[in-house]
Design a protein around this motif. Sequence first.
Motif, PDB file in Angstrom:
ATOM      1  N   LEU A 243      -1.681  35.579  -8.117  1.00  0.00           N
ATOM      2  CA  LEU A 243      -2.175  34.686  -7.071  1.00  0.00           C
ATOM      3  C   LEU A 243      -3.226  35.422  -6.259  1.00  0.00           C
ATOM      4  O   LEU A 243      -2.992  36.535  -5.796  1.00  0.00           O
ATOM      5  N   ASP A 244      -4.376  34.809  -6.096  1.00  0.00           N
ATOM      6  CA  ASP A 244      -5.431  35.370  -5.258  1.00  0.00           C
ATOM      7  C   ASP A 244      -5.561  34.511  -4.008  1.00  0.00           C
ATOM      8  O   ASP A 244      -5.622  33.285  -4.093  1.00  0.00           O
ATOM      9  N   VAL A 245      -5.595  35.152  -2.851  1.00  0.00           N
ATOM     10  CA  VAL A 245      -5.753  34.449  -1.584  1.00  0.00           C
ATOM     11  C   VAL A 245      -6.964  35.038  -0.881  1.00  0.00           C
ATOM     12  O   VAL A 245      -7.078  36.255  -0.742  1.00  0.00           O
ATOM     13  N   PHE A 246      -7.868  34.181  -0.433  1.00  0.00           N
ATOM     14  CA  PHE A 246      -9.080  34.617   0.256  1.00  0.00           C
ATOM     15  C   PHE A 246      -9.038  34.064   1.668  1.00  0.00           C
ATOM     16  O   PHE A 246      -9.014  32.853   1.872  1.00  0.00           O
ATOM     17  N   ILE A 247      -8.995  34.949   2.662  1.00  0.00           N
ATOM     18  CA  ILE A 247      -8.938  34.539   4.062  1.00  0.00           C
ATOM     19  C   ILE A 247     -10.276  34.881   4.699  1.00  0.00           C
ATOM     20  O   ILE A 247     -10.722  36.017   4.648  1.00  0.00           O
ATOM     21  N   THR A 248     -10.896  33.880   5.303  1.00  0.00           N
ATOM     22  CA  THR A 248     -12.222  34.092   5.874  1.00  0.00           C
ATOM     23  C   THR A 248     -12.401  33.266   7.148  1.00  0.00           C
ATOM     24  O   THR A 248     -11.664  32.323   7.402  1.00  0.00           O
TER      25      THR A 248
ATOM     26  N   VAL B 293      -2.866  37.261  10.178  1.00  0.00           N
ATOM     27  CA  VAL B 293      -2.381  36.361   9.130  1.00  0.00           C
ATOM     28  C   VAL B 293      -2.236  37.118   7.810  1.00  0.00           C
ATOM     29  O   VAL B 293      -1.243  36.962   7.093  1.00  0.00           O
ATOM     30  N   THR B 294      -3.216  37.949   7.492  1.00  0.00           N
ATOM     31  CA  THR B 294      -3.168  38.736   6.257  1.00  0.00           C
ATOM     32  C   THR B 294      -1.967  39.665   6.255  1.00  0.00           C
ATOM     33  O   THR B 294      -1.257  39.781   5.246  1.00  0.00           O
ATOM     34  N   ALA B 295      -1.701  40.334   7.375  1.00  0.00           N
ATOM     35  CA  ALA B 295      -0.544  41.224   7.472  1.00  0.00           C
ATOM     36  C   ALA B 295       0.750  40.441   7.300  1.00  0.00           C
ATOM     37  O   ALA B 295       1.674  40.893   6.615  1.00  0.00           O
ATOM     38  N   GLY B 296       0.826  39.266   7.891  1.00  0.00           N
ATOM     39  CA  GLY B 296       2.023  38.439   7.764  1.00  0.00           C
ATOM     40  C   GLY B 296       2.273  37.977   6.344  1.00  0.00           C
ATOM     41  O   GLY B 296       3.402  38.033   5.843  1.00  0.00           O
ATOM     42  N   ILE B 297       1.225  37.517   5.675  1.00  0.00           N
ATOM     43  CA  ILE B 297       1.353  37.072   4.284  1.00  0.00           C
ATOM     44  C   ILE B 297       1.753  38.234   3.392  1.00  0.00           C
ATOM     45  O   ILE B 297       2.664  38.119   2.556  1.00  0.00           O
ATOM     46  N   SER B 298       1.087  39.372   3.557  1.00  0.00           N
ATOM     47  CA  SER B 298       1.373  40.539   2.734  1.00  0.00           C
ATOM     48  C   SER B 298       2.809  41.023   2.937  1.00  0.00           C
ATOM     49  O   SER B 298       3.533  41.293   1.972  1.00  0.00           O
ATOM     50  N   SER B 299       3.249  41.119   4.184  1.00  0.00           N
ATOM     51  CA  SER B 299       4.606  41.579   4.485  1.00  0.00           C
ATOM     52  C   SER B 299       5.656  40.612   3.948  1.00  0.00           C
ATOM     53  O   SER B 299       6.679  41.032   3.399  1.00  0.00           O
ATOM     54  N   THR B 300       5.414  39.322   4.097  1.00  0.00           N
ATOM     55  CA  THR B 300       6.364  38.318   3.616  1.00  0.00           C
ATOM     56  C   THR B 300       6.489  38.365   2.104  1.00  0.00           C
ATOM     57  O   THR B 300       7.604  38.346   1.559  1.00  0.00           O
ATOM     58  N   LEU B 301       5.359  38.435   1.410  1.00  0.00           N
ATOM     59  CA  LEU B 301       5.403  38.495  -0.050  1.00  0.00           C
ATOM     60  C   LEU B 301       6.109  39.758  -0.525  1.00  0.00           C
ATOM     61  O   LEU B 301       6.882  39.725  -1.492  1.00  0.00           O
ATOM     62  N   GLN B 302       5.876  40.875   0.156  1.00  0.00           N
ATOM     63  CA  GLN B 302       6.546  42.117  -0.238  1.00  0.00           C
ATOM     64  C   GLN B 302       8.050  42.034  -0.002  1.00  0.00           C
ATOM     65  O   GLN B 302       8.835  42.539  -0.799  1.00  0.00           O
TER      66      GLN B 302
ATOM     67  N   LEU C 222       9.782  39.500  -0.380  1.00  0.00           N
ATOM     68  CA  LEU C 222      10.297  38.657  -1.459  1.00  0.00           C
ATOM     69  C   LEU C 222      10.235  39.343  -2.814  1.00  0.00           C
ATOM     70  O   LEU C 222      10.577  38.750  -3.834  1.00  0.00           O
ATOM     71  N   GLY C 223       9.755  40.589  -2.841  1.00  0.00           N
ATOM     72  CA  GLY C 223       9.732  41.364  -4.078  1.00  0.00           C
ATOM     73  C   GLY C 223       8.416  41.379  -4.819  1.00  0.00           C
ATOM     74  O   GLY C 223       8.323  41.920  -5.916  1.00  0.00           O
ATOM     75  N   TYR C 224       7.386  40.787  -4.247  1.00  0.00           N
ATOM     76  CA  TYR C 224       6.073  40.782  -4.884  1.00  0.00           C
ATOM     77  C   TYR C 224       5.287  42.032  -4.502  1.00  0.00           C
ATOM     78  O   TYR C 224       5.432  42.550  -3.400  1.00  0.00           O
ATOM     79  N   ALA C 225       4.441  42.496  -5.400  1.00  0.00           N
ATOM     80  CA  ALA C 225       3.522  43.593  -5.092  1.00  0.00           C
ATOM     81  C   ALA C 225       2.254  42.970  -4.506  1.00  0.00           C
ATOM     82  O   ALA C 225       1.769  41.959  -5.003  1.00  0.00           O
ATOM     83  N   THR C 226       1.745  43.556  -3.442  1.00  0.00           N
ATOM     84  CA  THR C 226       0.536  43.018  -2.816  1.00  0.00           C
ATOM     85  C   THR C 226      -0.513  44.108  -2.668  1.00  0.00           C
ATOM     86  O   THR C 226      -0.202  45.295  -2.655  1.00  0.00           O
ATOM     87  N   SER C 227      -1.740  43.673  -2.542  1.00  0.00           N
ATOM     88  CA  SER C 227      -2.858  44.569  -2.302  1.00  0.00           C
ATOM     89  C   SER C 227      -3.848  43.842  -1.406  1.00  0.00           C
ATOM     90  O   SER C 227      -4.064  42.636  -1.562  1.00  0.00           O
TER      91      SER C 227
ATOM     92  N   ASN D 201       6.136  49.097   5.933  1.00  0.00           N
ATOM     93  CA  ASN D 201       6.179  50.444   5.362  1.00  0.00           C
ATOM     94  C   ASN D 201       5.847  50.476   3.879  1.00  0.00           C
ATOM     95  O   ASN D 201       5.462  51.492   3.350  1.00  0.00           O
ATOM     96  N   LYS D 202       5.998  49.345   3.183  1.00  0.00           N
ATOM     97  CA  LYS D 202       5.776  49.306   1.753  1.00  0.00           C
ATOM     98  C   LYS D 202       4.374  48.822   1.377  1.00  0.00           C
ATOM     99  O   LYS D 202       4.081  48.646   0.224  1.00  0.00           O
ATOM    100  N   ALA D 203       3.527  48.547   2.364  1.00  0.00           N
ATOM    101  CA  ALA D 203       2.203  48.000   2.077  1.00  0.00           C
ATOM    102  C   ALA D 203       1.369  48.990   1.282  1.00  0.00           C
ATOM    103  O   ALA D 203       1.376  50.189   1.554  1.00  0.00           O
ATOM    104  N   LEU D 204       0.658  48.500   0.293  1.00  0.00           N
ATOM    105  CA  LEU D 204      -0.192  49.332  -0.550  1.00  0.00           C
ATOM    106  C   LEU D 204      -1.639  49.100  -0.177  1.00  0.00           C
ATOM    107  O   LEU D 204      -2.265  48.166  -0.637  1.00  0.00           O
TER     108      LEU D 204
END
Length: 67
Positions: A2-7, A18-27, A29-34, A63-66
Amino acid sequence: MLDVFITSSEANQGKTFVTAGISSTLQSLGYATSVYAPVHLGGVVRDGFLEAPDLLYIKNSDNKALV
């Protein structure tokens, strides 16, 4: 994958928050984010490297953000 573009055409509209919230929530839930910021103004020297403050904010939101 899934690609998400926030602008926005304006500064200080909450894109990083918003980006931090989406990334943290997905992580949580067990998803890898970048997170990728192709254009950024300003920077902070940290440990001898120039880093973007917005990406540091996202990295520190989970803490797990890549970044």
